[in-house]
Design a protein around this motif. Structure first.
Motif, PDB file in Angstrom:
ATOM      1  N   ILE A 108      13.091   8.151  20.614  1.00 28.36           N
ATOM      2  CA  ILE A 108      13.276   9.294  19.723  1.00 28.36           C
ATOM      3  C   ILE A 108      12.365   9.086  18.520  1.00 28.36           C
ATOM      4  N   THR A 109      11.699  10.149  18.094  1.00 22.63           N
ATOM      5  CA  THR A 109      10.813  10.100  16.936  1.00 22.63           C
ATOM      6  C   THR A 109      11.386  10.980  15.827  1.00 22.63           C
ATOM      7  N   LEU A 110      11.414  10.449  14.603  1.00 15.87           N
ATOM      8  CA  LEU A 110      11.898  11.194  13.446  1.00 15.87           C
ATOM      9  C   LEU A 110      10.745  11.501  12.500  1.00 15.87           C
ATOM     10  N   VAL A 111      10.749  12.717  11.942  1.00 16.44           N
ATOM     11  CA  VAL A 111       9.737  13.136  10.974  1.00 16.44           C
ATOM     12  C   VAL A 111      10.442  13.747   9.769  1.00 16.44           C
ATOM     13  N   ASN A 112       9.772  13.643   8.616  1.00 17.21           N
ATOM     14  CA  ASN A 112      10.291  14.227   7.386  1.00 17.21           C
ATOM     15  C   ASN A 112       9.100  14.612   6.524  1.00 17.21           C
ATOM     16  N   ASP A 113       9.165  15.775   5.875  1.00 14.54           N
ATOM     17  CA  ASP A 113       7.997  16.283   5.153  1.00 14.54           C
ATOM     18  C   ASP A 113       7.665  15.475   3.895  1.00 14.54           C
ATOM     19  N   ARG A 114       8.531  14.587   3.456  1.00 14.63           N
ATOM     20  CA  ARG A 114       8.220  13.737   2.304  1.00 14.63           C
ATOM     21  C   ARG A 114       7.659  12.380   2.708  1.00 14.63           C
ATOM     22  N   LEU A 115       7.645  12.122   3.993  1.00 12.70           N
ATOM     23  CA  LEU A 115       7.167  10.830   4.481  1.00 12.70           C
ATOM     24  C   LEU A 115       5.878  11.015   5.282  1.00 12.70           C
ATOM     25  N   PRO A 116       4.815  10.287   4.955  1.00 10.56           N
ATOM     26  CA  PRO A 116       3.566  10.405   5.707  1.00 10.56           C
ATOM     27  C   PRO A 116       3.568   9.606   7.010  1.00 10.56           C
ATOM     28  N   TRP A 117       4.699   8.986   7.329  1.00  6.88           N
ATOM     29  CA  TRP A 117       4.811   8.190   8.546  1.00  6.88           C
ATOM     30  C   TRP A 117       5.819   8.844   9.495  1.00  6.88           C
ATOM     31  N   PHE A 140      13.027   1.031   8.781  1.00  6.97           N
ATOM     32  CA  PHE A 140      11.809   1.802   8.521  1.00  6.97           C
ATOM     33  C   PHE A 140      11.665   2.139   7.038  1.00  6.97           C
ATOM     34  N   LEU A 141      12.745   2.583   6.413  1.00  7.71           N
ATOM     35  CA  LEU A 141      12.691   2.987   5.009  1.00  7.71           C
ATOM     36  C   LEU A 141      12.605   1.797   4.058  1.00  7.71           C
ATOM     37  N   ARG A 142      12.960   0.613   4.511  1.00  6.57           N
ATOM     38  CA  ARG A 142      12.862  -0.583   3.678  1.00  6.57           C
ATOM     39  C   ARG A 142      11.481  -1.228   3.750  1.00  6.57           C
ATOM     40  N   HIS A 143      10.595  -0.670   4.535  1.00  9.56           N
ATOM     41  CA  HIS A 143       9.267  -1.258   4.709  1.00  9.56           C
ATOM     42  C   HIS A 143       8.445  -1.066   3.433  1.00  9.56           C
ATOM     43  N   PRO A 144       7.705  -2.103   2.994  1.00  8.23           N
ATOM     44  CA  PRO A 144       6.880  -1.975   1.784  1.00  8.23           C
ATOM     45  C   PRO A 144       5.800  -0.909   1.935  1.00  8.23           C
ATOM     46  N   VAL A 145       5.454  -0.285   0.822  1.00  5.17           N
ATOM     47  CA  VAL A 145       4.393   0.718   0.782  1.00  5.17           C
ATOM     48  C   VAL A 145       3.087   0.047   0.377  1.00  5.17           C
ATOM     49  N   LEU A 146       2.026   0.332   1.107  1.00  2.00           N
ATOM     50  CA  LEU A 146       0.706  -0.182   0.765  1.00  2.00           C
ATOM     51  C   LEU A 146       0.097   0.636  -0.372  1.00  2.00           C
ATOM     52  N   ALA A 147      -0.761   0.010  -1.138  1.00  2.00           N
ATOM     53  CA  ALA A 147      -1.454   0.719  -2.211  1.00  2.00           C
ATOM     54  C   ALA A 147      -2.240   1.908  -1.666  1.00  2.00           C
ATOM     55  N   SER A 148      -2.874   1.715  -0.515  1.00  2.00           N
ATOM     56  CA  SER A 148      -3.659   2.800   0.080  1.00  2.00           C
ATOM     57  C   SER A 148      -2.765   3.972   0.474  1.00  2.00           C
ATOM     58  N   ARG A 189       9.270   2.570   1.406  1.00  2.00           N
ATOM     59  CA  ARG A 189       9.130   3.935   1.919  1.00  2.00           C
ATOM     60  C   ARG A 189      10.257   4.847   1.454  1.00  2.00           C
ATOM     61  N   VAL A 190      11.444   4.296   1.259  1.00  2.00           N
ATOM     62  CA  VAL A 190      12.566   5.120   0.808  1.00  2.00           C
ATOM     63  C   VAL A 190      12.267   5.778  -0.531  1.00  2.00           C
ATOM     64  N   ASP A 191      11.416   5.166  -1.357  1.00  2.00           N
ATOM     65  CA  ASP A 191      11.076   5.742  -2.657  1.00  2.00           C
ATOM     66  C   ASP A 191      10.258   7.021  -2.511  1.00  2.00           C
ATOM     67  N   PHE A 192       9.543   7.167  -1.383  1.00  2.00           N
ATOM     68  CA  PHE A 192       8.793   8.398  -1.140  1.00  2.00           C
ATOM     69  C   PHE A 192       9.716   9.599  -0.950  1.00  2.00           C
ATOM     70  N   LEU A 193      10.994   9.356  -0.695  1.00  2.00           N
ATOM     71  CA  LEU A 193      11.947  10.462  -0.551  1.00  2.00           C
ATOM     72  C   LEU A 193      12.290  11.085  -1.897  1.00  2.00           C
ATOM     73  N   ARG A 194      11.955  10.369  -2.990  1.00  2.00           N
ATOM     74  CA  ARG A 194      12.105  10.889  -4.349  1.00  2.00           C
ATOM     75  C   ARG A 194      13.544  11.328  -4.648  1.00  2.00           C
ATOM     76  N   GLY A 195      14.482  10.467  -4.245  1.00  2.00           N
ATOM     77  CA  GLY A 195      15.884  10.722  -4.557  1.00  2.00           C
ATOM     78  C   GLY A 195      16.636  11.497  -3.501  1.00  2.00           C
TER      79      GLY A 195
END
Length: 218
Positions: A108-117, A140-148, A189-195
């Protein structure tokens, strides 16, 4: 430049919007040793995708007004609780081991418009279970975000909102030491959800029976 500064180190980038001190972005994709476990590898033959209708498990089903369960996706899955407004009955512990879809699927694949992954979830046994999905989502959401990855955010306002979410998450730590540890580990990655961390369920897409939208609320 006054107002916003970017500082590069060997491994980290620190970002400071106008009113928020800088979150740390890791340039390493390795999760911390104390982080969530890696989902088990599938050792079974894959199942073909169903050609007919596919229904999501009621525990995961989207409703715009009533969440199927009470769950903050920034927290481990064991914190999930039944929502009495969605289901008046207590949920048996075994419900999380049921297939996440009917008929069951091997991925199963999950997508969300606030996440680029995208998150593609493998099964722990013959099919993707509710437990597989929730544990994989947390990992998945606990994974570190790269600077890029952070630098691909399209506007300064979104970057500021991500920074605010980062500091809010660190501030919810149970102690000053735990908050400092979260701050040191940097953006996730959870921070990309912006709350918007509250789980509202999954809804179908036109991308196939195995691709579902992760619906969230603040």
């Amino acid at each position: 430049m006054p107002g916003k500064h970017v500082r590069f180190n060997d491994d980290n980038i620190f970002y400071s919007p106008k009113s928020v001190s800088s979150p740390t972005l890791s340039d390493s994709s390795l999760p911390s040793s104390t982080g969530p476990r890696t989902p088990p590898q599938n050792t079974y033959l894959p199942l073909t995708l169903p050609t007919g209708p596919v229904a999501i498990h009621p525990l995961l089903a989207f409703h715009p007004c009533v969440a199927p369960v009470i769950y903050d996706t920034s927290l481990p899955p064991h914190t999930l609780a039944p929502n009495v407004h969605a289901s008046p009955h207590n949920l048996p512990a075994s419900v999380v081991d049921e297939p996440a879809t009917q008929p069951s699927m091997h991925t199963i694949t999950l997508v969300n418009d606030r996440l680029p992954w995208r998150l593609t979830i493998p099964p722990s046994k013959h099919f993707v279970s509710v437990r597989d999905l929730l544990e994989a989502l947390y990992c998945f959401l606990r994974h570190p975000v790269l600077a890029s990855e952070y630098n691909t955010l399209p506007t300064q306002q979104i970057k500021d909102e991500v920074a605010i979410a980062f500091h809010a998450r660190c501030g919810r730590a149970p102690s000053k030491e735990a908050a400092a540890e979260q701050y040191h580990k940097g953006l996730k990655r959870v921070d990309f959800l912006r709350g918007r961390n509250r789980f509202m369920g999954l809804s179908s897409t036109k991308l196939g029976p195995d691709v579902w939208v992760l619906n969230l609320a603040g």
